[in-house]
Scaffold this active site. Structure first.
Site, PDB file in Angstrom:
ATOM      1  N   GLU A 108      -2.122   5.799  -0.411  1.00 37.38           N
ATOM      2  CA  GLU A 108      -2.986   4.556  -0.747  1.00 37.38           C
ATOM      3  C   GLU A 108      -2.399   3.013  -0.884  1.00 37.38           C
ATOM      4  O   GLU A 108      -1.860   2.119  -1.088  1.00 37.38           O
ATOM      5  CB  GLU A 108      -3.200   4.362  -2.901  1.00 37.38           C
ATOM      6  CG  GLU A 108      -3.511   6.078  -3.004  1.00 37.38           C
ATOM      7  CD  GLU A 108      -4.418   6.008  -4.756  1.00 37.38           C
ATOM      8  OE1 GLU A 108      -4.453   5.018  -5.088  1.00 37.38           O
ATOM      9  OE2 GLU A 108      -4.554   7.328  -4.618  1.00 37.38           O
ATOM     10  N   ASP A 110      -6.878  -1.652 -15.020  1.00 38.93           N
ATOM     11  CA  ASP A 110      -5.049  -1.693 -13.886  1.00 38.93           C
ATOM     12  C   ASP A 110      -3.849  -2.276 -15.118  1.00 38.93           C
ATOM     13  O   ASP A 110      -4.381  -2.969 -16.002  1.00 38.93           O
ATOM     14  CB  ASP A 110      -4.380  -2.330 -12.770  1.00 38.93           C
ATOM     15  CG  ASP A 110      -4.944  -1.108 -11.411  1.00 38.93           C
ATOM     16  OD1 ASP A 110      -4.441  -0.649 -10.594  1.00 38.93           O
ATOM     17  OD2 ASP A 110      -5.718  -1.899 -11.175  1.00 38.93           O
TER      18      ASP A 110
END
Lengths: 288, 402
Positions: free
Chosen positions: A53, A64
């Site tokens: 990824e 995040d």
């Protein structure tokens, strides 16, 4: 285009045939710079990574934790754009796929031919700004095989799914610990390539161990779908990769890898690539 | 069971709105939307909310004819909807009381909030104190510096103010941190979002909780001076006070003007005039107008007023702009400061710097209108919190001129 011959689909079907699981490393594209990103990908592939990824840096990544946030901020401060990331991926593909005339840039990255499946983890803010159709076409042309758009839930994905499919890209959907059972099956039906199972409620980041419920939930989900299931968020060591791979098709590791990129960002590129690659090598062990 | 393709999409205003959030939050949003709909159909809930508005916020707020300001402008009559007289000093309390009651209904014990100017933080901390809820407020350190008084107020009220050191250290960054908290805590925590922004149901819910402003204003105008205004002016950051006064009169024959922060100039990074100078995009869970660069990265913003210092705007405003129902314009830092002084010295009202943007636009329009026309300004908050900041700016200005 269709996704029948998609590299990600082919990879997971091959792994299943062999009874193996995958380690999916996540790195931030353009962090600390684009050449390092290409070199890391090549290094991962050399060590046996099949799926990777690439995080597209975003100014407001609400899913995040601090490690990936800081890497995004640093990449954006260095002026990284979507266009540059697409060019880097194109260069990686050209360098690692044999060109018809044999004149590949292979020596550039010092790696042999590889068939690494690549996913972009990208905010819908960025996709929408570029235009959904254009983003999908450009990502596919660059050499991406799939997209994970973490802020595009099922309710909003109706227009996007066919655009990704037409471009030949897998649109990977996410299931959270807070997702009710019926909705999990619905998400599983829509997800292409694999299903991204979020192990813990919260943001990305390293954690010592996964909740027992996660393992049970993944096992249960796999009884309902043929689509591969990969588990991410909070996985930071080989032991957890092993536990996850007992029930899932793959384990996704992000912050723990980006953390090591950060720790080595001041060092020469080959040293950074080797150190981070060594760590990924450890994580790969349980999948061999 | 909804699917990607076979259901009408919830929470849209024309092409704007939606729910662009991580899957982890979808269940909490679903629960909130269901609970909000049920509450609005529940006479007991509405009666309790009315009681809270009356006894805690001090509603209804006054409708005030600003005689000396009107004379000074020499044109249309200027009326002020006095949200600055609410308990805690701004319209924000209308919304936080509503969401705190919903928190109790959902059986949750903790609330979190983002705040820019600190008014929403203070209003959340107040509601949390009233109902005995745990309260954490995220605030950028730049805003903590600019709005120190409000930081102290929140702490006195028993809330924890969590400093946000990322990004520009202002409202957008505080919102990111609040959302991250909620990602991990949504099973036990309600996020009291402070404006008509964010994912569905927030834009609808916050507008409904702010509509007490417009409903009262409509009734008050019809009582005296006996007719609806020709123009309503309100400042727009996220857009909650504007939505609250516009929505109940949206079907009336009244012109409406939303005033954004023009900052120090029209270059990207110098202002927060999202509808005037931005483009369509997605931020903090909704498709609306945003200030972004060509790559979809959120742009830096600037305003003298911390409450307007935000690169997004509520999706319903984007739709009102698209349909032409509301006109959006901007007022610069310096014009807002001028209006602050004018209102202070003609009426004895120190407005919040946010609300001063609306006052400045009303003064500009009044001069070009006739004496039998009426402009209604939503005076969304008072300026006590801004006094130190204003004094510093005036001092710097004197130094550079002297």
């Amino acid at each position: 285009m269709s996704i029948d011959n998609n590299r990600l689909v082919r990879t997971f079907s091959d792994l299943r045939q062999k009874g193996k699981s995958a380690l999916l490393p996540f790195i931030t594209a353009g962090y600390p710079d684009l050449d390092t990103t290409a070199a890391l990908l090549a290094g991962f592939a050399d060590r046996g990574v099949r799926v990777c990824e690439l995080g597209v840096p975003f100014s407001d990544p609400i899913a995040d934790g601090p490690v990936i946030q800081s890497s995004y901020t640093a990449a954006l401060d260095a002026g990284i754009t979507c266009e540059q990331i697409f060019k880097t991926v194109r260069r990686f593909r050209d360098a690692t796929n044999p060109a018809p005339d044999g004149s590949a840039l292979r020596s550039d990255l010092g790696t042999a031919t590889c068939d690494l499946a690549l996913l972009a983890m990208v905010s819908y803010s960025i996709v929408y700004r570029r235009g959904c159709e254009r983003f999908c076409m450009d990502a596919a042309a660059a050499g991406f095989d799939g997209l994970i758009v973490p802020d595009l839930p099922l309710e909003e994905a109706g227009d996007f799914e066919p655009l990704a499919a037409e471009a030949g890209l897998c649109n990977v959907m996410l299931i959270a610990p807070t997702t009710p059972p019926e909705r999990r099956y619905e998400l599983a039906r829509h997800s292409r390539g694999f299903i991204y199972f979020i192990s813990v409620a919260g943001t990305t980041g390293e954690r010592d161990k996964l909740p027992d419920e996660t393992i049970a939930a993944v096992r249960e989900l796999r009884e309902h779908t043929d689509t591969p299931v990969c588990v991410g968020f909070g996985i930071s060591r080989a032991q957890t990769v092993r536990t996850v791979c007992e029930v899932a098709d793959g384990a996704i590791v992000g912050s723990a890898i980006v953390h090591r990129v950060t720790d080595n960002a001041g060092k020469p590129r080959d040293e950074l690539v080797r150190t981070v690659g060594d760590f990924v090598g450890e994580l790969l062990e349980p999948t061999r | 069971m909804s699917t990607a393709s076979d259901q009408p999409r919830a929470g849209y205003f024309g092409p704007y709105g939606g729910q662009f959030v991580p899957e982890t939050l979808m269940h909490a949003l679903d629960q909130l939307a269901t609970e909000f709909a049920a509450a609005m159909d529940d006479a007991d809930f509405r009666a309790e909310l009315d009681r809270c508005w009356r006894q805690i916020a001090g509603r209804p707020s006054e409708m005030y004819f600003a005689r000396r300001l009107t004379e000074r402008c020499g044109g249309a009559q200027l009326y002020l909807k006095r949200e600055d007289m609410n308990h805690t000093g701004a319209h924000k309390i209308n919304n936080t009381l509503g969401q705190a009651l919903l928190t109790l209904r959902m059986g949750k014990q903790r609330v979190i909030a983002e705040t820019g100017a600190g008014q929403h933080g203070v209003a959340t901390a107040t509601a949390a104190a009233v109902f005995g809820l745990d309260c954490d407020v995220y605030m950028g350190t730049e805003d903590m510096r600019r709005q120190r008084l409000n930081v102290l107020r929140m702490e006195l009220l028993g809330a924890r103010v969590i400093p946000v050191e990322i990004g520009q250290r202002t409202l957008k960054d505080a919102t990111n941190q609040a959302m991250r908290d909620w990602m991990a805590s949504c099973e036990q925590t309600h996020y009291i979002l402070g404006s008509v922004c964010g994912p569905h149901p927030y834009p609808t819910m916050v507008r409904e909780f702010q509509c007490c402003i417009g409903r009262e204003a409509r009734r008050q105008m019809l009582a005296a001076p006996g007719r609806l205004p020709d123009v309503i002016v309100a400042c727009v950051g996220g857009g909650s006070n504007a939505a609250g006064i516009f929505a109940p009169m949206i079907d009336d024959d009244v012109r409406m003007v939303g005033v954004e922060a023009g900052g120090s100039g029209p270059a990207l990074g110098k202002h927060a005039a999202t509808l005037c100078l931005g483009a369509e995009g997605v931020l903090h869970g909704a498709r609306s107008f945003v200030l972004q660069d060509d790559d979809g990265q959120t742009a830096p913003v600037h305003s003298i007023s911390a409450g307007l210092d935000y690169p997004g705007v509520g999706p319903e405003h984007a739709e009102w702009k698209r349909s032409g129902r509301v006109t959006y314009t901007s007022v610069t830092d310096s014009q807002a400061l001028g209006a602050t002084l004018a209102l202070s010295q003609t009426e004895g009202i120190i407005p919040a710097l946010e609300s001063a943007h609306a006052v400045a636009e009303a003064m500009r329009r009044a001069a070009d209108m006739s004496g039998d026309e009426i402009i209604l300004v939503n005076l969304s908050g008072r300026g006590d919190k801004d006094v130190t900041e204003i004094a510093e700016i005036l001092e710097r200005r004197e130094q550079s001129e002297g």
